[in-house]
Design an enzyme around this catalytic site. Structure first.
Site, PDB file in Angstrom:
ATOM      1  N   CYS A 310       0.842  -1.199   0.000  1.00 21.70           N
ATOM      2  CA  CYS A 310       0.000   0.000   0.000  1.00 21.70           C
ATOM      3  C   CYS A 310       0.881   1.254   0.000  1.00 21.70           C
ATOM      4  CB  CYS A 310      -0.960  -0.052   1.188  1.00 21.70           C
ATOM      5  SG  CYS A 310      -2.230   1.247   1.193  1.00 21.70           S
ATOM      6  N   LEU A 311       0.689   2.147   0.949  1.00 25.84           N
ATOM      7  CA  LEU A 311       1.482   3.369   1.027  1.00 25.84           C
ATOM      8  C   LEU A 311       2.964   3.059   1.186  1.00 25.84           C
ATOM      9  CD1 LEU A 311       1.715   6.411   1.249  1.00 25.84           C
ATOM     10  CD2 LEU A 311       0.902   6.275   3.602  1.00 25.84           C
TER      11      LEU A 311
END
Length: 573
Positions: A310-311
């Site tokens: 993800c991030l």
């Protein structure tokens, strides 16, 4: 805390934000200007589109006639007589009692209203695509709140349950509502049911390095020999790292150690108001760059397999681009799990992100120094409001069901973290608003970095029903670098699709490798070319890593242990 801009400088008039901050708080962080601008744009364009008005008028008349015919014939239960059908995935009206009058009539009226308003907010001539999508989303939220399934008098399941229990379901629901209101008044979150270090995050290892932002965990080897290239896992810092180390049977980290890899994972600090001025570059330098320094020094490894979720995958991509710019060859490969690098089509989450909205959010963060996890999670829940909000309220407050016991994934989901104000502002502006990384404008240490400089083999994973990082957005890594990309599309959502251990029931995935010299593939072209396989994608990934690793050696020793895994930072509230 200090006010800030995206360059870390105190902007003019920063001390005069109190009024705007108060308005932002009253609006729950949502910009009324953004909403009014969208409504105005839609209304004006619809008012100057007579053909669209005529089409909508005709559809309204047809829907009304269809509903009247349905009611006049006694609201027959046979589905082929229905005037409208629920959309795919809409489970609100599955119970057979919804096919009987008068409930069938109410359900049909609602579904026809959905059809009409979807048409009214779509394809309005001259309306910007962003406002088109936002209006459709806004009306959908309003209709979802007004659905007949949400009310006792119009929900046949709830009425039947009330009769069966003599009203005990409503008493139980009222008690649950009171408990929720009490938690909300105290600003107390629902506590995770699983204990970190006892029930989850139990893969043996040691914290071997710590700085202000992260602890680095080295996991104990599970095989007599290991590949010489360690794996560094960079998770997102919006949630705790142990999403990848849940229960022993579905821990990705444990699985990797059992396959002959030395695994390191970053465990991020849960920031507070004192960390408000930490930015993206702080996370870069104190996160993956500091971890790489320690791993190579402690193990003697020349290269490391980088894995970002993800991030964390976005940050790892920044690190890889900066390292390519600077001639740093310590990465052997890069794996991106549901991670976006091009934010031009980032899905419905973009509906919450525009200049007005980000400015309002900055006002909220300026006052408290960070973004509360609940403030971001509410946006994620709205993207799937039927499943994540209304269905749960119906089960708890109308049907009187006890809240389901948390499994490991649900417990992890409740153990969320905060986001430093400056970092989150930079992330929203530089990635979502400006798309600087994909455009080659993102600056690291004063100079721009470009994903096109990356020559590493890349393994990308997208999930079919991801509402946070849509797979077609994740797929864009194919055209951003000069690299061979092996891409996997697995069933499941943002979390469940990634946590897809071998033996998990009803799992399948598609996989295809596009070489750097191959012709460009659109996502649809890729679907046609990809091979469908049953089961977990993890073994395919391990085989891909092993093919890019050296001959196995004795496991490196764990040096300089500070404490046992999972460490201290993961337990910070």
């Amino acid at each position: 805390m200090k006010d800030f801009d995206t360059n870390g400088q105190r902007p003019p008039g920063a001390g005069e934000r109190e009024l705007r901050t108060s308005i932002a708080r009253l609006a729950l962080g949502t910009s009324p200007v953004s909403t009014l601008s969208m409504l105005n744009d839609w209304a004006l364009h619809l008012a100057t589109a007579p053909d669209k008005q005529i089409a909508l008028g005709r559809q309204a008349q047809q829907n009304w006639s269809r509903w009247l015919r349905f009611v006049a014939t006694g609201s027959p239960a046979a589905p082929d007589t229905w005037a409208a059908r629920p959309k795919q995935g809409d489970r609100r009206f599955r119970d057979p009692r919804w096919a009987k009058p008068p409930f069938a009539a109410w359900a049909q009226a609602f579904l026809l209203a959905e059809e009409f308003w979807d048409a009214a907010t779509s394809d309005v001539p001259g309306l910007t695509p962003a406002h088109d999508a936002a209006m459709t989303f806004l009306v959908r939220q309003i209709l979802d709140a007004a659905a007949p399934s949400n009310f006792l008098a119009t929900n046949p399941e709830a009425l039947a349950r009330t009769v069966e229990t003599g009203g005990r379901n409503l008493v139980h629901g009222a008690v649950s509502a009171a408990a929720y209101a009490q938690r909300a008044f105290r600003k107390a979150r629902k506590r995770p049911s699983k204990v970190v270090g006892r029930d989850v995050a139990v893969t043996p290892g040691k914290v071997v390095f710590r700085n202000h932002l992260m602890e680095l965990i080295q996991y104990s080897p599970q095989t007599a020999t290991v590949h010489p290239e360690p794996i560094l896992i960079v998770p997102a810092w919006i949630m705790k790292y142990y999403i990848l180390d849940l229960s022993p049977e579905n821990s990705m980290i444990r699985y990797l150690t059992e396959q002959g890899f030395t695994v390191f994972a970053i465990s991020w600090r849960n920031p507070g108001a004192a960390d408000a001025d930490l930015g993206m570059l702080d996370y870069l330098h104190q996160g993956p760059m500091a971890a790489l320094d320690h791993i190579c020094k402690a193990t003697g490894a020349e290269t490391v397999h980088g894995t970002g979720y993800c991030l964390g995958g976005t940050l790892l991509s920044v690190a890889a681009a900066a390292m390519a710019r600077d001639g740093d060859a310590r990465l052997a490969s890069m794996t991106l799990l549901a991670a976006q690098t091009d934010f031009s089509e980032a899905g419905e989450l973009m509906l919450f992100i525009n200049e007005s909205q980000v400015s309002f959010l900055e006002d909220v963060m300026a006052a408290q120094g960070y973004l509360e996890a609940d403030q971001m999670m509410s946006a994620f829940q709205m993207l799937r409001s039927n499943d994540l909000i209304w269905s749960q309220l119906i089960r708890t407050y109308l049907l009187g069901e006890s809240e389901a016991e948390m499994n490991d994934l649900m417990s992890w989901n409740a153990d969320s973290t905060r986001m430093p104000a400056r970092m989150h502002s930079e992330y929203l502006r530089q990635m979502f608003l400006n798309n600087d990384l994909a455009a080659g404008r993102y600056r690291v240490d004063g100079h721009a970095v470009s994903l096109r400089n990356i020559r590493l083999p890349i393994f990308g994973v997208g999930t079919e029903t991801d509402h946070i990082a849509p797979w077609k957005s994740v797929f864009k890594i194919h055209d951003l670098g000069h690299a061979d990309v092996t891409f996997v599309l697995t069933n499941g959502g943002h979390n469940a699709g990634v946590i897809s251990e071998p033996g998990h029931k009803r799992r399948h995935f598609r996989i295809h490798t596009r070489r750097d010299q191959d012709l460009t593939l659109t996502p649809d072209d890729w679907l046609d070319a990809a091979e469908m396989r049953q089961g977990s994608w993890w073994p395919a990934w391990v085989a891909w890593l092993a093919a890019r690793s050296g001959e196995k050696i004795k496991p490196p020793k764990i040096r300089g242990a500070l404490e046992d895994a999972p460490g201290t930072y993961v337990k910070m509230e």
